[in-house]
Design a protein around this motif. Structure first.
Motif, mmCIF file in Angstrom:
data_model
loop_
_atom_site.group_PDB
_atom_site.id
_atom_site.type_symbol
_atom_site.label_atom_id
_atom_site.label_comp_id
_atom_site.label_asym_id
_atom_site.label_seq_id
_atom_site.Cartn_x
_atom_site.Cartn_y
_atom_site.Cartn_z
ATOM 1 N N PHE A 193 -6.133 0.965 -5.151
ATOM 2 C CA PHE A 193 -5.327 -0.013 -4.406
ATOM 3 C C PHE A 193 -5.830 -1.430 -4.684
ATOM 4 C CE2 PHE A 193 -4.960 3.635 -1.280
ATOM 5 C CZ PHE A 193 -3.664 3.968 -1.632
ATOM 6 N N GLU A 194 -7.140 -1.581 -4.639
ATOM 7 C CA GLU A 194 -7.737 -2.906 -4.854
ATOM 8 C C GLU A 194 -7.393 -3.444 -6.244
ATOM 9 O OE1 GLU A 194 -12.035 -4.986 -4.090
ATOM 10 O OE2 GLU A 194 -12.029 -2.971 -4.942
ATOM 11 N N LEU A 221 8.931 6.922 6.348
ATOM 12 C CA LEU A 221 9.091 5.519 5.940
ATOM 13 C C LEU A 221 9.612 5.383 4.499
ATOM 14 C CD1 LEU A 221 5.885 3.956 7.497
ATOM 15 C CD2 LEU A 221 8.242 3.313 8.026
ATOM 16 N N VAL A 222 9.640 6.471 3.751
ATOM 17 C CA VAL A 222 10.059 6.411 2.350
ATOM 18 C C VAL A 222 11.454 5.801 2.190
ATOM 19 C CG1 VAL A 222 10.602 7.796 0.294
ATOM 20 C CG2 VAL A 222 8.483 8.204 1.560
ATOM 21 N N PRO A 223 12.453 6.184 3.002
ATOM 22 C CA PRO A 223 13.761 5.538 2.821
ATOM 23 C C PRO A 223 13.708 4.021 3.013
ATOM 24 C CG PRO A 223 13.998 7.515 4.154
ATOM 25 C CD PRO A 223 12.521 7.270 3.991
ATOM 26 N N ALA A 224 12.886 3.547 3.925
ATOM 27 C CA ALA A 224 12.772 2.099 4.141
ATOM 28 C C ALA A 224 12.143 1.430 2.920
ATOM 29 C CB ALA A 224 11.946 1.803 5.394
ATOM 30 N N ILE A 279 0.847 -1.203 0.000
ATOM 31 C CA ILE A 279 0.000 0.000 0.000
ATOM 32 C C ILE A 279 0.875 1.241 0.000
ATOM 33 C CG2 ILE A 279 -1.607 1.373 1.393
ATOM 34 C CD1 ILE A 279 -2.831 -1.364 2.311
ATOM 35 N N LEU A 280 1.896 1.255 0.846
ATOM 36 C CA LEU A 280 2.804 2.406 0.883
ATOM 37 C C LEU A 280 3.503 2.591 -0.456
ATOM 38 C CD1 LEU A 280 4.310 1.987 4.442
ATOM 39 C CD2 LEU A 280 2.656 3.709 3.674
ATOM 40 N N ARG A 281 3.889 1.496 -1.093
ATOM 41 C CA ARG A 281 4.485 1.579 -2.428
ATOM 42 C C ARG A 281 3.538 2.280 -3.383
ATOM 43 N NH1 ARG A 281 4.450 -3.816 -5.730
ATOM 44 N NH2 ARG A 281 2.289 -3.135 -5.874
ATOM 45 N N GLU A 282 2.276 1.850 -3.374
ATOM 46 C CA GLU A 282 1.303 2.437 -4.302
ATOM 47 C C GLU A 282 1.029 3.900 -4.009
ATOM 48 O OE1 GLU A 282 0.408 1.113 -7.156
ATOM 49 O OE2 GLU A 282 1.743 -0.500 -6.554
ATOM 50 N N VAL A 283 1.044 4.280 -2.734
ATOM 51 C CA VAL A 283 0.889 5.700 -2.384
ATOM 52 C C VAL A 283 2.053 6.486 -2.983
ATOM 53 C CG1 VAL A 283 0.930 7.362 -0.477
ATOM 54 C CG2 VAL A 283 -0.504 5.322 -0.318
ATOM 55 N N LEU A 284 3.274 5.950 -2.868
ATOM 56 C CA LEU A 284 4.439 6.631 -3.438
ATOM 57 C C LEU A 284 4.361 6.695 -4.959
ATOM 58 C CD1 LEU A 284 7.271 5.195 -1.173
ATOM 59 C CD2 LEU A 284 6.150 7.417 -1.033
ATOM 60 N N TYR A 285 3.712 5.716 -5.585
ATOM 61 C CA TYR A 285 3.547 5.726 -7.036
ATOM 62 C C TYR A 285 2.388 6.623 -7.483
ATOM 63 C CZ TYR A 285 6.664 1.614 -7.401
ATOM 64 O OH TYR A 285 7.727 0.736 -7.355
ATOM 65 N N GLY A 286 1.621 7.155 -6.514
ATOM 66 C CA GLY A 286 0.568 8.100 -6.855
ATOM 67 C C GLY A 286 -0.855 7.639 -6.622
#
Length: 169
Positions: free
Chosen positions: A55-56, A104-107, A41-48
């Motif tokens: 998300f689904e 959390l972005v660096p992680a 989910i965090l990946r997808e938020v970073l991708y926009g």
């Protein structure tokens, strides 16, 4: 070596092996973000992505699990909700990353970098992280508080203010 480490060693205690790990920051962090769907989910938020349906569709995560993970990320202050409304539709929440989430972005980028190096397709990475302003590749680096680049082999772990030894068995 600092004074607290010397005291532990003088007492015959190896702080790496006899420490109480119940207050470990890594363990506590993994209680929140240590599950696959949460990181994705965090990946997808970073991708926009910002909407439940997005998300689904991208993740293929079961709806109930996705809803639970999004609620948890909001409750933890990693994501926040804002309301949006498309013409002819009811109001819905969209998810935006908070400053706590940005930490959390660096992680997440570290996982991306490791995956690109060791788990990417033979053709290469699926997504590239680039600096929007100049187009340069984004890399994750470890630096000390004084700005020096640090290699993993040069990191030492020493007891911190909340260090505790395990109670005797």
């Amino acid at each position: 070596m600092d004074a607290s480490t010397e005291v532990l060693q003088d007492a015959g205690i190896d702080h790496r092996l006899d420490r109480d790990t119940s207050n470990c920051s890594i363990g506590r962090t993994l209680e929140i973000v240590g599950e696959k769907w949460t990181i994705l989910i965090l990946r997808e938020v970073l991708y926009g992505s910002s909407r439940f349906g997005d998300f689904e569709r991208v993740l293929g995560c079961p709806r109930n699990l996705l809803a639970a993970r999004l609620r948890m990320l909001v409750a933890e202050g990693i994501l926040a909700t804002e309301t949006y409304k498309e013409p002819g539709s009811r109001s819905r929440p969209k998810y935006v990353i908070t400053s706590k989430g940005m930490d959390l972005v660096p992680a997440v980028l570290g996982l991306l970098r490791w995956g690109d190096r060791y788990r990417a397709d033979p053709e290469g990475p699926a997504v590239l992280a680039r600096h929007r302003e100049c187009g340069g590749h984004v890399d994750v680096q470890i630096r000390c508080e004084r700005g020096h680049p640090v290699q993993a082999k040069d990191i030492e772990s020493v007891p911190g203010p909340a260090f505790r030894t395990r109670p005797p068995e």
